[in-house]
Enzyme design. Structure first.
Site, PDB file in Angstrom:
ATOM      1  N   GLU A 198      43.306  21.702 -80.453  1.00 12.90           N
ATOM      2  CA  GLU A 198      43.359  20.504 -79.599  1.00 12.90           C
ATOM      3  C   GLU A 198      44.760  19.945 -79.712  1.00 12.90           C
ATOM      4  O   GLU A 198      45.273  19.360 -80.774  1.00 12.90           O
ATOM      5  CB  GLU A 198      42.412  19.312 -79.945  1.00 12.90           C
ATOM      6  CG  GLU A 198      42.243  18.301 -79.228  1.00 12.90           C
ATOM      7  CD  GLU A 198      41.417  17.158 -79.899  1.00 12.90           C
ATOM      8  OE1 GLU A 198      40.311  17.321 -80.664  1.00 12.90           O
ATOM      9  OE2 GLU A 198      41.813  15.845 -79.772  1.00 12.90           O
ATOM     10  N   ARG A 246      50.059  12.587 -77.354  1.00  9.60           N
ATOM     11  CA  ARG A 246      50.723  11.349 -77.961  1.00  9.60           C
ATOM     12  C   ARG A 246      52.166  11.716 -78.326  1.00  9.60           C
ATOM     13  O   ARG A 246      52.751  10.781 -78.389  1.00  9.60           O
ATOM     14  CB  ARG A 246      49.860  11.380 -79.399  1.00  9.60           C
ATOM     15  CG  ARG A 246      48.602  10.981 -79.364  1.00  9.60           C
ATOM     16  CD  ARG A 246      48.263  10.636 -80.810  1.00  9.60           C
ATOM     17  NE  ARG A 246      46.822  11.068 -80.953  1.00  9.60           N
ATOM     18  CZ  ARG A 246      46.080  11.095 -81.982  1.00  9.60           C
ATOM     19  NH1 ARG A 246      46.628  10.969 -83.122  1.00  9.60           N
ATOM     20  NH2 ARG A 246      44.612  11.433 -82.060  1.00  9.60           N
ATOM     21  N   THR A 255      43.508  12.878 -76.750  1.00 12.82           N
ATOM     22  CA  THR A 255      43.765  11.607 -76.684  1.00 12.82           C
ATOM     23  C   THR A 255      44.182  11.473 -75.124  1.00 12.82           C
ATOM     24  O   THR A 255      45.179  11.073 -74.823  1.00 12.82           O
ATOM     25  CB  THR A 255      45.212  11.546 -77.352  1.00 12.82           C
ATOM     26  OG1 THR A 255      45.066  11.869 -78.873  1.00 12.82           O
ATOM     27  CG2 THR A 255      45.435   9.785 -77.657  1.00 12.82           C
ATOM     28  N   LYS A 291      32.424  13.891 -79.097  1.00  7.91           N
ATOM     29  CA  LYS A 291      33.280  13.578 -80.310  1.00  7.91           C
ATOM     30  C   LYS A 291      32.848  12.258 -80.925  1.00  7.91           C
ATOM     31  O   LYS A 291      32.305  11.561 -80.323  1.00  7.91           O
ATOM     32  CB  LYS A 291      34.797  13.334 -80.049  1.00  7.91           C
ATOM     33  CG  LYS A 291      35.784  12.947 -80.997  1.00  7.91           C
ATOM     34  CD  LYS A 291      37.188  12.852 -80.475  1.00  7.91           C
ATOM     35  CE  LYS A 291      38.248  12.483 -81.599  1.00  7.91           C
ATOM     36  NZ  LYS A 291      39.310  12.615 -81.191  1.00  7.91           N
TER      37      LYS A 291
HETATM   38  C1  3PG Z   1      41.993  12.492 -83.844  1.00  9.40           C
HETATM   39  O1  3PG Z   1      42.862  11.995 -83.075  1.00  9.40           O
HETATM   40  O2  3PG Z   1      41.246  12.942 -83.463  1.00  9.40           O
HETATM   41  C2  3PG Z   1      42.385  11.688 -85.276  1.00  9.40           C
HETATM   42  O3  3PG Z   1      43.425  10.818 -85.178  1.00  9.40           O
HETATM   43  C3  3PG Z   1      42.102  12.740 -86.011  1.00  9.40           C
HETATM   44  O4  3PG Z   1      42.001  12.194 -87.382  1.00  9.40           O
HETATM   45  P1  3PG Z   1      42.490  12.701 -88.593  1.00  9.40           P
HETATM   46  O5  3PG Z   1      44.053  12.800 -88.612  1.00  9.40           O
HETATM   47  O6  3PG Z   1      41.809  11.756 -89.740  1.00  9.40           O
HETATM   48  O7  3PG Z   1      41.950  14.170 -89.096  1.00  9.40           O
END
Ligand code: 3PG
Length: 222
Positions: free
Chosen positions: A54, A58, A81, A141
């Site tokens: 994924e 960002r 995102t 999610k």
């Molecule tokens: C996301 O974007 O899904 C999270 O920021 C991922 O979280 P993590 O960095 O704690 O794995």
């Protein structure tokens, strides 16, 4: 469209792309600052036994990275995102096969449904799970997973919703991964721990492969 029955659970995953994510059981969440890293990163993941990522929207590099990964045979790339319908269109045009949001946006969900792309919106409460159900979704999610109560919270939240599958993400690492994988309602586990920003910055593909291998072997054992 294939119906893939999932053991130990009442639900079925109806979209082939969702079923493919379910088979892999792990969803590396990538924040790429340089699109030139997309191909070596995908190769490092593949060497570790994982053909999915994924890529989060960002960074400016994200769309280019999705485009590069989408050309790799057998590699399944999605966009994360995703906050607006316009971003859905950009990501899908670049080759994203699924869409992930941190929260539940009716507009993003509708746009994905209109164009037939699986969407996994973030939920944190039972109310949001019901919003997803009302929208006709079967997979969400669960974000941010650790901060919300971890695997125990997934189990509690899943109880009233036997048809819903969860992709817990946020604060997950090799230590707490098995607890999530052991939950029948968990479709796949997401996170950055295999593709941590410092590893990407150092182009440490060997370490990414090693962490990915460890995760795929944990997923295989559950
Ligand atoms: C996301 O974007 O899904 C999270 O920021 C991922 O979280 P993590 O960095 O704690 O794995």
């Amino acid at each position: 469209m294939t119906n893939v029955p999932l053991s130990e659970h009442d639900g079925t995953v109806t979209h082939p792309v969702t079923a493919a994510v379910a088979r892999r059981r792990l969803l590396p969440v990538v924040v790429l600052r340089d699109a030139r890293a997309a191909e070596p990163l995908a190769s490092a993941l593949i060497a570790g036994g994982l053909h999915t990522a994924e890529v989060t929207l960002r960074t400016d590099a994200a769309i280019h990275a999705i485009r590069a990964m989408a050309t790799l045979r057998g590699f399944l790339v999605g966009a994360g995102t995703v906050l607006t319908p316009a971003q859905v269109d950009r990501a899908v045009e670049a080759g994203a096969r699924f869409v992930v949001s941190p929260g539940f946006s009716p507009a993003v969900v509708r746009r994905c449904q209109d164009i037939g792309v699986p969407v996994f919106p973030g939920v944190a409460t039972a109310t949001e799970v019901q919003m997803a159900l009302d929208a006709g979704l079967d997979t969400v999610k669960f974000f941010p997973a650790e901060q919300l109560g971890g695997a125990a919270m997934v189990r509690a939240l899943a109880a009233p919703f036997p048809s819903v599958r969860f992709i817990p993400t946020g604060g997950i690492h090799s230590g707490n991964l098995p607890a999530y994988l052991a939950q029948p309602a968990v479709l796949a586990v997401g996170g950055t721990w295999m593709v941590a920003p410092d590893l990407l910055a150092q182009a440490d593909w060997n370490e990414i492969t090693r962490l990915t291998q460890a995760a795929t072997s944990a997923a295989g054992e559950v």
